[in-house]
Design a protein around this motif. Sequence first.
Motif: not given
Length: 403
Positions: A36-41, A354-355, A363-366, A392-395
């Motif tokens: 899961q990746a994002s600039d916030e993290l 996820h939603n 974030p998304r709920m997954l 966050w952007q889960p894959v």
Amino acid sequence: MSAFTRACTPVLALSLLLIATPANAAPAPESIASFQASDELGGHELHRYDNGAGTVAESAYPKTRRFNGVSAESRMIGASLGGRQALFQAVAANPDGTLTLGVGAPGTTEPRSWTQRFAEAETPFDLTPDGHGVVSTETVGDTETVLRRYPVGRAGKGVLLARLPEVKRFPDRTEFQYSGNYDRTTHKHVNVSLGYGQDRLYARGEQGPLWARYGGTFGPITTPDGATADRILVSASGIAVVRTPKGFWRISAGRVEPLAAEHFGADRGERVFGENFHDNEHRSALSIRGDKIAYAVPPPTTPDFEALVVLDLRTGTHTRYVLPPNSMTFPFIPWVMGSAAWSWRDDSVYLMRHNRWLSPHQPRMLTVQSLNLADGKVSTLWPHDGGSVRGWQPVLLGADVHP
């Protein structure tokens, strides 16, 4: 022996070896990982879901760990196949210019540590799938990126993995096992999207997928008819399926063999290879043997639930599986079937649902589920209460399962 059987033989042998256990002992839980990746993290957050054995999370946020008995702020920078091993780096460089690295299970506070010297423009960013090598990237001038492999656990000389005749400013979207991201601690981008094949590496170039033999230079994927690939899927076993303007091909252990174009449908496999609908990106998955592709299809109407379809590349059969609704209430319905990965042990597919996309800052709920193709039964692996958790952007990726 058919061409298909020849292509799969190395993978069948590998999968049998990986799942063999002495005296028919019960196999260890299969490990399913997601990035899961994002600039916030400021980097990747790794979640590992062991079937029946709970979940382990590891964040890219700096935290204190002990390297060779000394406490230091550090961050996770990569992982092996299935997230069994994570790669950690102490945030501060040593006075002699070396970096302190460590390898251990996600969540560990005292990884197995060593120091390694890298070039000034070189950055370690991943573990090889087997967890025995550290992969680094170095930008050379304005036109080349060099990938190297270093040993785990001791200082050693880097071995050239491949040269990429591109330098990118920003990270790729995730396509293979690893995709680059922004590092908040160093304020640098790692701009590589890398896939590990059986006899070569795969990367995402500006114009489409690329390949390179180990030690070679990346270039366009060209099939025997002279066409260039524009879409690609890579399985956890290293088999690839590509599309060109002229047809479809399987790449296995150096062999490039044609697939029946009619199996992919009138849209030339756009949906089979993954696509966007309802403003959400959907990622397809190639099976371990390279004989099936799992992909999402849009619902007939919006608030219905998306279904999973499995294409059998041997017969051309498309089988539709209905996915159950989630237990959450509005606004976290309906679930998006965002990504999938195949089991090494049986004919089942892991799903990350996820939603819908709301904002890059939310974030998304997954949830992580398993679909058994034999009976169509869907089981929720995580969280075990059937609910959902934030991500966050889960894959889930095809290379994120370990037997």
